[in-house]
Design a protein around this motif. Structure first.
Motif, mmCIF file in Angstrom:
data_model
loop_
_atom_site.group_PDB
_atom_site.id
_atom_site.type_symbol
_atom_site.label_atom_id
_atom_site.label_comp_id
_atom_site.label_asym_id
_atom_site.label_seq_id
_atom_site.Cartn_x
_atom_site.Cartn_y
_atom_site.Cartn_z
ATOM 1 N N ARG A 71 0.846 -1.202 0.000
ATOM 2 C CA ARG A 71 0.000 0.000 0.000
ATOM 3 C C ARG A 71 0.881 1.252 0.000
ATOM 4 N NH1 ARG A 71 -2.318 -3.620 3.760
ATOM 5 N NH2 ARG A 71 -4.235 -4.563 2.939
ATOM 6 N N ASP A 72 0.262 2.396 -0.190
ATOM 7 C CA ASP A 72 1.013 3.634 -0.287
ATOM 8 C C ASP A 72 1.227 4.323 1.057
ATOM 9 O OD1 ASP A 72 1.284 3.427 -3.030
ATOM 10 O OD2 ASP A 72 -0.566 4.554 -3.436
ATOM 11 N N GLN A 73 0.410 3.968 2.077
ATOM 12 C CA GLN A 73 0.504 4.658 3.353
ATOM 13 C C GLN A 73 0.588 3.656 4.509
ATOM 14 O OE1 GLN A 73 -1.902 8.543 3.535
ATOM 15 N NE2 GLN A 73 -3.120 7.275 2.141
ATOM 16 N N LEU A 74 1.182 4.129 5.606
ATOM 17 C CA LEU A 74 1.375 3.281 6.782
ATOM 18 C C LEU A 74 1.161 4.113 8.033
ATOM 19 C CD1 LEU A 74 2.455 0.653 8.241
ATOM 20 C CD2 LEU A 74 4.748 1.674 8.004
ATOM 21 N N LEU A 75 0.356 3.591 8.956
ATOM 22 C CA LEU A 75 0.213 4.163 10.288
ATOM 23 C C LEU A 75 0.838 3.197 11.283
ATOM 24 C CD1 LEU A 75 -3.471 5.492 10.326
ATOM 25 C CD2 LEU A 75 -1.413 6.879 10.599
ATOM 26 N N GLU A 110 -7.299 -0.058 5.392
ATOM 27 C CA GLU A 110 -6.748 -0.780 4.248
ATOM 28 C C GLU A 110 -7.527 -0.488 2.976
ATOM 29 O OE1 GLU A 110 -6.826 -4.750 5.669
ATOM 30 O OE2 GLU A 110 -5.070 -4.495 6.989
ATOM 31 N N ALA A 111 -8.824 -0.266 3.121
ATOM 32 C CA ALA A 111 -9.646 0.047 1.951
ATOM 33 C C ALA A 111 -9.256 1.384 1.328
ATOM 34 C CB ALA A 111 -11.130 0.075 2.336
ATOM 35 N N ARG A 112 -8.598 2.233 2.112
ATOM 36 C CA ARG A 112 -8.100 3.511 1.614
ATOM 37 C C ARG A 112 -6.592 3.479 1.372
ATOM 38 N NH1 ARG A 112 -11.911 6.227 -0.960
ATOM 39 N NH2 ARG A 112 -13.614 6.979 0.374
ATOM 40 N N GLY A 113 -6.041 2.289 1.300
ATOM 41 C CA GLY A 113 -4.626 2.159 0.987
ATOM 42 C C GLY A 113 -3.689 2.445 2.139
ATOM 43 N N VAL A 114 -4.167 2.208 3.381
ATOM 44 C CA VAL A 114 -3.361 2.483 4.568
ATOM 45 C C VAL A 114 -3.155 1.192 5.360
ATOM 46 C CG1 VAL A 114 -3.144 3.838 6.679
ATOM 47 C CG2 VAL A 114 -4.344 4.804 4.698
ATOM 48 N N TYR A 123 3.218 7.503 7.589
ATOM 49 C CA TYR A 123 4.271 7.423 6.580
ATOM 50 C C TYR A 123 3.640 7.296 5.194
ATOM 51 C CZ TYR A 123 7.356 6.474 10.541
ATOM 52 O OH TYR A 123 8.044 6.565 11.720
ATOM 53 N N LEU A 124 4.393 7.765 4.205
ATOM 54 C CA LEU A 124 3.970 7.685 2.804
ATOM 55 C C LEU A 124 5.072 7.006 2.012
ATOM 56 C CD1 LEU A 124 1.899 8.568 0.567
ATOM 57 C CD2 LEU A 124 3.312 10.631 0.298
ATOM 58 N N ARG A 125 4.686 6.074 1.156
ATOM 59 C CA ARG A 125 5.646 5.387 0.287
ATOM 60 C C ARG A 125 5.554 5.972 -1.118
ATOM 61 N NH1 ARG A 125 5.470 1.220 -3.376
ATOM 62 N NH2 ARG A 125 3.236 0.881 -2.983
ATOM 63 N N VAL A 126 6.698 6.357 -1.655
ATOM 64 C CA VAL A 126 6.770 6.824 -3.038
ATOM 65 C C VAL A 126 7.779 5.924 -3.750
ATOM 66 C CG1 VAL A 126 7.239 8.747 -4.592
ATOM 67 C CG2 VAL A 126 6.262 9.182 -2.324
ATOM 68 N N GLY A 127 7.273 4.941 -4.460
ATOM 69 C CA GLY A 127 8.165 3.925 -5.024
ATOM 70 C C GLY A 127 8.790 3.133 -3.899
#
Length: 228
Positions: free
Chosen positions: A68-72, A105-109, A154-158
């Motif tokens: 996913r693109d985001q992490l808490l 998770e449904a929102r990509g987190v 956190y945000l993942r970019v690649g």
């Protein structure tokens, strides 16, 4: 006899309720404005290769995004050698109030727990409490990729990882809907620091965090008795 609010007729009650509603709506709008500003914060790059030990072995922070693109992440304190009943009451209250990350998770987190104790010591506790979120050990980890905040975004970019937000103290109450519900009741949280009318119940010896020597949720677990 415990003090109570004054008794009034329905019209008087409705008038005062409507007055409070104006302030509640202003509070909601202020919260939305804060969230909008939060979304516009800059971000700082962290080391996504930092490795923590979890149930499936060592995993990097980047792995914890699970694609996913985001992490808490929620930091969980650990009191070495204190047993289940002696673990952090505040961390227990925070995590117990948030049992499932499906909507995140449904929102990509993705969501994960970063525990300050060794994995072998806290793994039985995680099983005892019935927690399903992944837990990882911070034991021996010292890296700028690991925030000092209690709740971190956190945000993942690649393959790059950036921290976008952190909070602690009462900022973590966002995870505790029980507190928000108590705030709607006449007697509130019944904590000493609250601004309540004279005679409202407050018990400094047993907060909503603890009862009879244990974090309250532990009394719901199978096999727990007053003598255990």
């Amino acid at each position: 006899m415990t003090a109570t609010p004054p008794i009034v007729d329905r019209d008087t009650w409705q008038r005062e309720r409507d007055e409070l509603l104006v302030r509640e709506k202003a509070h909601t709008r202020a919260g939305s404005a804060l969230a909008a500003q939060r979304r516009r914060l800059p971000m700082v790059e962290v080391d996504g290769g930092v490795t923590l030990l979890g149930a499936d072995g060592p995993r990097t922070v980047l792995d914890m995004f699970e694609g996913r693109d985001q992490l808490l992440t929620l930091k969980h304190m650990w009191h070495h050698g204190k047993g289940f009943a002696g673990q952090c009451r505040g961390c227990t209250a925070t995590l117990w109030n948030f049992q499932d990350a499906t909507y995140l998770e449904a929102r990509g987190v993705s969501f994960a727990i970063w525990c300050e104790g060794p994995y072998d010591e806290f793994a039985p506790y995680r099983e005892f409490m019935g927690y399903t979120a992944p837990w990882y050990s911070l034991e021996g980890v010292d890296s700028p990729g690991i925030s000092d905040g209690w709740l971190n975004a956190y945000l993942r970019v690649g393959d790059r990882v950036f921290q976008t937000f952190e909070t602690d103290g009462r900022g973590v109450e966002v995870m505790m809907p029980a507190l928000q519900l108590l705030d709607l009741t006449t007697y509130g949280r019944q904590e000493e620091w609250e601004d309540s009318p004279e005679g409202w119940p407050q018990d400094p010896t047993q907060s909503w965090f603890m009862r009879d020597g244990r974090p309250i949720p532990q009394w719901t677990r199978p096999g727990v008795t007053p003598t255990s």
